[in-house]
Write an enzyme that holds these catalytic residues in place. Structure first.
Site, short mmCIF file in Angstrom:
data_model
loop_
_atom_site.label_atom_id
_atom_site.label_comp_id
_atom_site.label_asym_id
_atom_site.label_seq_id
_atom_site.Cartn_x
_atom_site.Cartn_y
_atom_site.Cartn_z
N LYS A 178 45.85 41.59 39.85
CA LYS A 178 44.88 42.68 39.82
C LYS A 178 44.35 43.02 41.20
CE LYS A 178 41.68 41.28 37.19
NZ LYS A 178 40.28 41.33 37.50
N ARG A 231 34.65 43.32 30.35
CA ARG A 231 35.39 42.11 30.03
C ARG A 231 35.08 41.61 28.64
NH1 ARG A 231 36.20 39.94 35.51
NH2 ARG A 231 36.78 37.78 35.58
N ARG A 237 46.52 30.35 45.34
CA ARG A 237 45.91 31.52 45.98
C ARG A 237 44.93 31.12 47.08
NH1 ARG A 237 43.24 36.22 42.43
NH2 ARG A 237 41.86 34.60 41.65
N ARG A 271 39.16 29.97 46.40
CA ARG A 271 37.99 30.27 45.57
C ARG A 271 37.64 29.05 44.74
NH1 ARG A 271 38.68 35.97 42.46
NH2 ARG A 271 37.84 34.67 40.82
N ARG A 319 38.73 29.97 32.20
CA ARG A 319 38.83 31.43 32.40
C ARG A 319 39.89 32.05 31.49
NH1 ARG A 319 39.94 31.46 38.46
NH2 ARG A 319 39.78 33.71 38.55
P1 AMP Z 1 36.84 37.94 39.07
O1 AMP Z 1 36.74 38.01 40.55
O2 AMP Z 1 36.99 39.28 38.42
O3 AMP Z 1 37.90 36.96 38.59
O4 AMP Z 1 35.42 37.37 38.54
C1 AMP Z 1 34.98 36.09 38.92
C2 AMP Z 1 33.87 35.62 38.00
O5 AMP Z 1 32.78 36.54 38.05
C3 AMP Z 1 34.23 35.54 36.52
O6 AMP Z 1 34.90 34.34 36.18
C4 AMP Z 1 32.85 35.64 35.88
O7 AMP Z 1 32.15 34.43 36.01
C5 AMP Z 1 32.16 36.67 36.79
N1 AMP Z 1 32.39 38.05 36.29
C6 AMP Z 1 33.02 39.06 36.94
N2 AMP Z 1 33.06 40.18 36.20
C7 AMP Z 1 32.43 39.86 35.03
C8 AMP Z 1 32.17 40.58 33.83
N3 AMP Z 1 32.55 41.86 33.67
N4 AMP Z 1 31.51 39.93 32.83
C9 AMP Z 1 31.11 38.66 32.96
N5 AMP Z 1 31.35 37.92 34.05
C10 AMP Z 1 32.00 38.50 35.09
#
Ligand code: AMP
Length: 215
Positions: free
Chosen positions: A13, A89, A128, A161, A172
């Site tokens: 993504k 999400r 990553r 990360r 996740r």
């Molecule tokens: P990402 O970078 O999109 O993988 O997001 C990293 C983390 O941020 C996720 O594992 C969640 O803990 C939090 N997060 C990001 N977007 C959301 C969302 N739309 N709803 C809930 N938690 C989110």
């Protein structure tokens, strides 16, 4: 054009989002990036989100919905639309976003769904690395930096990360299949989803994404 990109952790993504933003000159709204920057700045929102994020759990809907709402309301330059990345999400987030965007120019036009078998993801995620300075994404096997630990673009230090570990990935992925799969069904019912095979070389994935967005 208002685009939503969906896909489990490691589906590619981030890489496709960067290309879409450059090609279509849209605002990139990545809720994960916003949370990471809030944490970096030590804000109250960052503090609230941090524990959930470190464990790989979803941040509560209300917190995310309010953040996206205020972010969209305060966009300085509406450009040519937006790319939503990492939001909605959950089904509740999708419905909240519908409420916010219906009858306005904020409604989602197209959904790109990055499709990939869960087994392929573990290898992708744990290898990553990101640049601390410019955010460029690397992979120890498929896109290693020229010099170990250093960014090719700016020389910045590379890091992993905190949630890119096998333990966190398991949570996740579980969250993803339980919470986010219904969101995809929701948009499929609206007929706006294109599924992209994300288990191919980057250029092929990009071609498919472009076709989906330009058709
Ligand atoms: P990402 O970078 O999109 O993988 O997001 C990293 C983390 O941020 C996720 O594992 C969640 O803990 C939090 N997060 C990001 N977007 C959301 C969302 N739309 N709803 C809930 N938690 C989110």
């Amino acid at each position: 054009m208002n685009i939503l990109i969906m896909g489990g952790p490691g589906a590619g993504k981030g890489t496709m989002s960067a290309r879409i933003v450059e090609k279509f000159n849209v605002n990139h709204i990545s809720t994960g990036d916003i949370f990471r920057s809030e944490i970096g700045n030590g804000t109250e929102l960052g503090l609230k989100a941090k524990d959930y994020m470190d464990k790989g759990m979803l941040v509560p809907d209300e917190l995310v919905n309010n953040m996206v709402k205020s972010y969209l309301e305060n966009l300085e330059d509406k450009k040519n639309g937006y790319l939503l990345d990492g939001y909605p999400r959950t089904l509740d987030q999708a419905k909240a976003f519908d409420e916010l965007s219906k009858n306005s120019d904020l409604a989602i036009d197209k959904v790109i769904a990055m499709d990939i078998a869960f087994e392929v993801l573990a290898g992708r995620i744990t290898g990553r690395r990101l640049c601390k300075n410019c955010g460029e994404i690397y992979h120890l096997q498929s896109k290693p930096p020229k010099v170990e630990g250093k960014c090719d673009v700016c020389g910045g230090e590379l890091y992993q990360r905190k949630d890119d570990t096998v333990e966190s990935l398991t949570v996740r992925l579980d969250e993803y299949s339980k919470q986010t799969a219904p969101v995809l069904d929701y948009y499929e019912e609206q007929g706006i989803v294109t599924k992209i095979n994300a288990d191919q070389p980057i250029e092929n994935v990009w071609n498919d994404v472009l076709n989906a967005l330009e058709k």
